[in-house]
Scaffold this active site. Structure first.
Site, PDB file in Angstrom:
ATOM      1  N   SER A   1       0.825  -1.218   0.000  1.00  0.00           N
ATOM      2  CA  SER A   1       0.000   0.000   0.000  1.00  0.00           C
ATOM      3  C   SER A   1       0.857   1.265   0.000  1.00  0.00           C
ATOM      4  O   SER A   1       0.603   2.200  -0.775  1.00  0.00           O
ATOM      5  CB  SER A   1      -0.985   0.002   1.171  1.00  0.00           C
ATOM      6  OG  SER A   1      -0.334  -0.326   2.367  1.00  0.00           O
TER       7      SER A   1
ATOM      8  N   HIS B   1       5.849 -13.055   7.566  1.00  0.00           N
ATOM      9  CA  HIS B   1       5.994 -11.649   7.155  1.00  0.00           C
ATOM     10  C   HIS B   1       7.137 -11.522   6.163  1.00  0.00           C
ATOM     11  O   HIS B   1       8.109 -12.288   6.243  1.00  0.00           O
ATOM     12  CB  HIS B   1       6.254 -10.744   8.365  1.00  0.00           C
ATOM     13  CG  HIS B   1       5.933  -9.315   8.092  1.00  0.00           C
ATOM     14  ND1 HIS B   1       6.858  -8.446   7.570  1.00  0.00           N
ATOM     15  CD2 HIS B   1       4.784  -8.622   8.225  1.00  0.00           C
ATOM     16  CE1 HIS B   1       6.276  -7.269   7.413  1.00  0.00           C
ATOM     17  NE2 HIS B   1       5.022  -7.348   7.794  1.00  0.00           N
TER      18      HIS B   1
ATOM     19  N   ARG C   1       3.263  -5.291  17.181  1.00  0.00           N
ATOM     20  CA  ARG C   1       1.865  -4.854  17.114  1.00  0.00           C
ATOM     21  C   ARG C   1       0.961  -5.978  17.626  1.00  0.00           C
ATOM     22  O   ARG C   1      -0.031  -5.736  18.300  1.00  0.00           O
ATOM     23  CB  ARG C   1       1.499  -4.462  15.672  1.00  0.00           C
ATOM     24  CG  ARG C   1       2.356  -3.324  15.127  1.00  0.00           C
ATOM     25  CD  ARG C   1       2.141  -3.096  13.643  1.00  0.00           C
ATOM     26  NE  ARG C   1       2.512  -4.248  12.843  1.00  0.00           N
ATOM     27  CZ  ARG C   1       2.341  -4.340  11.522  1.00  0.00           C
ATOM     28  NH1 ARG C   1       1.780  -3.344  10.871  1.00  0.00           N
ATOM     29  NH2 ARG C   1       2.724  -5.412  10.859  1.00  0.00           N
TER      30      ARG C   1
HETATM   31  N1  HAX Z   1       1.354 -20.184   6.122  1.00  0.00           N
HETATM   32  C1  HAX Z   1       1.792 -21.069   5.188  1.00  0.00           C
HETATM   33  N2  HAX Z   1       2.802 -20.826   4.353  1.00  0.00           N
HETATM   34  C2  HAX Z   1       3.442 -19.658   4.490  1.00  0.00           C
HETATM   35  C3  HAX Z   1       3.078 -18.702   5.445  1.00  0.00           C
HETATM   36  C4  HAX Z   1       1.970 -18.992   6.276  1.00  0.00           C
HETATM   37  N3  HAX Z   1       1.511 -18.134   7.184  1.00  0.00           N
HETATM   38  N4  HAX Z   1       3.894 -17.634   5.330  1.00  0.00           N
HETATM   39  C5  HAX Z   1       4.733 -17.898   4.320  1.00  0.00           C
HETATM   40  N5  HAX Z   1       4.461 -19.134   3.806  1.00  0.00           N
HETATM   41  C6  HAX Z   1       5.060 -19.781   2.646  1.00  0.00           C
HETATM   42  C7  HAX Z   1       4.882 -18.869   1.431  1.00  0.00           C
HETATM   43  O1  HAX Z   1       3.578 -19.026   0.878  1.00  0.00           O
HETATM   44  C8  HAX Z   1       5.992 -19.332   0.534  1.00  0.00           C
HETATM   45  O2  HAX Z   1       5.579 -20.533  -0.066  1.00  0.00           O
HETATM   46  P1  HAX Z   1       5.971 -20.871  -1.609  1.00  0.00           P
HETATM   47  O3  HAX Z   1       7.451 -20.962  -1.598  1.00  0.00           O
HETATM   48  O4  HAX Z   1       5.270 -22.162  -1.860  1.00  0.00           O
HETATM   49  O5  HAX Z   1       5.475 -19.731  -2.442  1.00  0.00           O
HETATM   50  C9  HAX Z   1       7.100 -19.655   1.542  1.00  0.00           C
HETATM   51  O6  HAX Z   1       6.457 -19.848   2.810  1.00  0.00           O
HETATM   52  C10 HAX Z   1       8.129 -18.556   1.687  1.00  0.00           C
HETATM   53  O7  HAX Z   1       7.465 -17.335   1.978  1.00  0.00           O
HETATM   54  P2  HAX Z   1       8.155 -16.202   2.853  1.00  0.00           P
HETATM   55  O8  HAX Z   1       9.377 -15.734   2.140  1.00  0.00           O
HETATM   56  O9  HAX Z   1       8.333 -16.660   4.255  1.00  0.00           O
HETATM   57  O10 HAX Z   1       7.024 -15.084   2.887  1.00  0.00           O
HETATM   58  P3  HAX Z   1       6.757 -13.955   1.797  1.00  0.00           P
HETATM   59  O11 HAX Z   1       7.658 -12.812   2.100  1.00  0.00           O
HETATM   60  O12 HAX Z   1       6.772 -14.497   0.415  1.00  0.00           O
HETATM   61  O13 HAX Z   1       5.249 -13.581   2.139  1.00  0.00           O
HETATM   62  C11 HAX Z   1       3.424 -13.140   3.583  1.00  0.00           C
HETATM   63  C12 HAX Z   1       4.916 -12.894   3.318  1.00  0.00           C
HETATM   64  C13 HAX Z   1       2.985 -12.250   4.727  1.00  0.00           C
HETATM   65  C14 HAX Z   1       2.613 -12.792   2.332  1.00  0.00           C
HETATM   66  C15 HAX Z   1       3.239 -14.631   3.948  1.00  0.00           C
HETATM   67  O14 HAX Z   1       3.925 -14.910   5.140  1.00  0.00           O
HETATM   68  C16 HAX Z   1       1.786 -15.041   4.092  1.00  0.00           C
HETATM   69  O15 HAX Z   1       1.134 -15.369   3.096  1.00  0.00           O
HETATM   70  N6  HAX Z   1       1.224 -15.013   5.362  1.00  0.00           N
HETATM   71  C17 HAX Z   1      -0.180 -15.275   5.567  1.00  0.00           C
HETATM   72  C18 HAX Z   1      -1.010 -14.062   5.180  1.00  0.00           C
HETATM   73  C19 HAX Z   1      -0.780 -12.902   6.135  1.00  0.00           C
HETATM   74  O16 HAX Z   1      -0.784 -13.071   7.341  1.00  0.00           O
HETATM   75  N7  HAX Z   1      -0.628 -11.684   5.584  1.00  0.00           N
HETATM   76  C20 HAX Z   1      -0.523 -10.462   6.381  1.00  0.00           C
HETATM   77  C21 HAX Z   1       0.872  -9.909   6.441  1.00  0.00           C
HETATM   78  C22 HAX Z   1       0.919  -8.640   7.249  1.00  0.00           C
HETATM   79  C23 HAX Z   1       0.409  -7.504   6.427  1.00  0.00           C
HETATM   80  O17 HAX Z   1       1.002  -7.045   5.466  1.00  0.00           O
HETATM   81  N8  HAX Z   1      -0.726  -7.019   6.752  1.00  0.00           N
HETATM   82  O18 HAX Z   1      -1.232  -6.055   6.018  1.00  0.00           O
END
Ligand code: HAX
Length: 426
Positions: free
Chosen positions: A234, A310, A319
């Site tokens: 964002s 994250h 937080r």
């Molecule tokens: N559950 C399962 N798998 C997860 C995971 C979770 N909570 N978090 C990361 N992974 C997986 C990813 O999907 C990725 O898998 P692939 O290699 O198969 O694509 C792998 O672990 C490596 O990811 P990463 O490098 O640890 O995480 P990213 O930086 O790519 O993504 C995210 C960060 C926040 C998007 C990710 O941790 C996620 O999808 N979390 C769940 C959704 C979430 O809580 N989002 C809110 C984040 C906070 C925010 O911005 N709020 O606005």
């Protein structure tokens, strides 16, 4: 006598401009980042290629606002937080009072905004309603009018600040209106002349006051989500759109569209849903073993566990910790809150064993939904709107500073896959 925000910024800006010019002129060649193919393909993770002074996110500490770790300032009002983000200092009591008064003077929502919101389909997502309303209010932009009149570059920030005040002064009222229109909650509730920003928002939503605890919850919620440095979807989107000199209404609306994604702000709606599904499946507060089973079931079906992981953080999000402390104080017997606590005890180990997520710890979204739910906000899809009201502070603070500093249009260089292969072969 206390200074207004504009006067305070006017005092600061010449020094900031001088510092930026010096950095570019004298040290512009100093390298701060390398980029690998994995980073170019992988969402530019970790690439240092933009500047943001409002806050930083340290992987091992979490959010630090203007040098102060979040945990030390969770008692700040959102208005104080905005002042801190944009000026780098907390306001004095007099400055705060003056700023709150000024913010209220920007509080009028044009009637056409309500007409647009009421005309939208009842199936519209509340984020689409909020973003549409902010975009529609572009009609009020002082920046756009003054730009068309030939405003000087050095004055961009003043016009951007005017628009920022209008967005901040109205976004909580619009967000409350979205809630009441979308969920048939009755007539709109007028903003108050006396209440602070967060308490007024809670009142306009129509939430029961719970002896002042609702206002406290809203102040905390709006403070905690205020900013998360510059690279998140964002903030980065708002920054890029604003860098084209699109006015703050365009830029904030665009940034909020990014916040609406399930991997970003929408995660809080997904997270509470996951917690409640667990409770439904196991008929009440589940045991740790049952949470463990459900977590594996989620992962094995190829889904993520929302609220965990994250892109930058590698520890429990401060937080989340702040929400946990609030919940322990105000909702110790709440079954949803108890389940959130149990999930925290179980899921990090599951994610470690799963071995994919680089960060197995909870982010802000893991606990916020449970708190909102227990205060009567039971429309999950609305949660990102609350996040948006708060995050508008960070986006606007960054945007005004960027216009003051003459930050140029964003234009990174993209490369083709063919070009990548050539580099590999070299
Ligand atoms: N559950 C399962 N798998 C997860 C995971 C979770 N909570 N978090 C990361 N992974 C997986 C990813 O999907 C990725 O898998 P692939 O290699 O198969 O694509 C792998 O672990 C490596 O990811 P990463 O490098 O640890 O995480 P990213 O930086 O790519 O993504 C995210 C960060 C926040 C998007 C990710 O941790 C996620 O999808 N979390 C769940 C959704 C979430 O809580 N989002 C809110 C984040 C906070 C925010 O911005 N709020 O606005």
């Amino acid at each position: 006598m206390a200074k207004t925000l504009k006067e305070t910024l006017a005092d600061m800006i010449p020094g900031l401009r001088e510092e930026r010019t010096k950095l570019v002129k004298e040290h512009g060649d100093v390298k701060i980042s390398d980029v690998s193919i994995a980073q170019a393909i992988g969402g530019m993770r970790g690439v240092k290629a933009m500047v943001c002074d409002t806050s930083v996110v340290e992987p091992d500490k979490g959010l630090i606002i203007r040098g102060i770790p979040l945990g030390k300032i969770t008692d700040l009002l959102p208005e104080e937080t905005f002042w801190l983000l944009i000026t780098g200092k907390k306001p004095t009591a007099d400055e705060l009072k003056l700023f709150q008064k000024e913010l209220k003077s920007y509080g009028e929502v044009p009637k056409y905004v309500w007409r647009i919101l009421k005309a939208m389909p009842k199936t519209s997502h509340p984020m689409a309603m909020l973003d549409t309303a902010i975009l529609a209010m572009e009609n009020e932009s002082v920046f756009r009018k003054r730009y068309a009149e030939g405003m000087a570059k050095t004055e961009y920030w003043e016009a951007a600040l005017e628009d920022a005040m209008r967005v901040l002064g109205t976004i909580h009222t619009i967000a409350a209106g979205v809630y009441r229109i979308k969920y048939y909650k009755g007539d709109l509730i007028e903003p108050s002349k006396k209440l602070d920003w967060a308490a007024d928002y809670a009142k306009m939503l129509g939430l029961p006051p719970k002896k002042g605890a609702t206002a406290k919850m809203m102040r905390l919620y709006l403070m905690l989500h205020c900013d998360h440095e510059g690279g998140n979807v964002s903030a980065n989107t708002c920054h890029t759109v604003g860098s084209a000199l699109s006015d703050p209404f365009y830029a904030v609306s665009a940034g909020l569209n990014g916040l609406a994604g399930p991997l970003h702000g929408l995660a809080n709606q997904e997270c509470l849903k996951w917690v409640l599904e667990t409770m439904e499946k196991f008929d009440g507060v589940p045991t740790k073993e049952q949470i463990r089973d459900y977590a594996w079931e989620t992962l094995n079906s190829g889904k993520v566990i929302p609220g965990y992981g994250h892109a930058v953080l590698r520890v429990t999000d401060p937080r989340y910790t702040a929400f946990l402390e609030f919940g322990k104080k105000h909702l110790p017997k709440d079954p949803v809150f108890q389940t959130v606590n149990l999930v925290y005890e179980v899921v990090p180990d599951v994610l470690k064993e799963h071995g994919k997520a680089k960060n197995p710890w909870p982010n802000v979204d893991a606990g916020s939904g449970a708190i909102l739910y227990s205060f009567g906000l039971d429309q999950f899809e609305y949660y990102t709107v609350l996040f948006s009201v708060s995050r508008s502070m960070g986006m606007l603070a960054q945007l005004v500073l960027n216009r003051a500093l003459g930050t140029p249009i964003t234009r990174p260089k993209s490369v083709s896959t063919e070009w990548l292969w050539k580099q590999v072969k070299k």
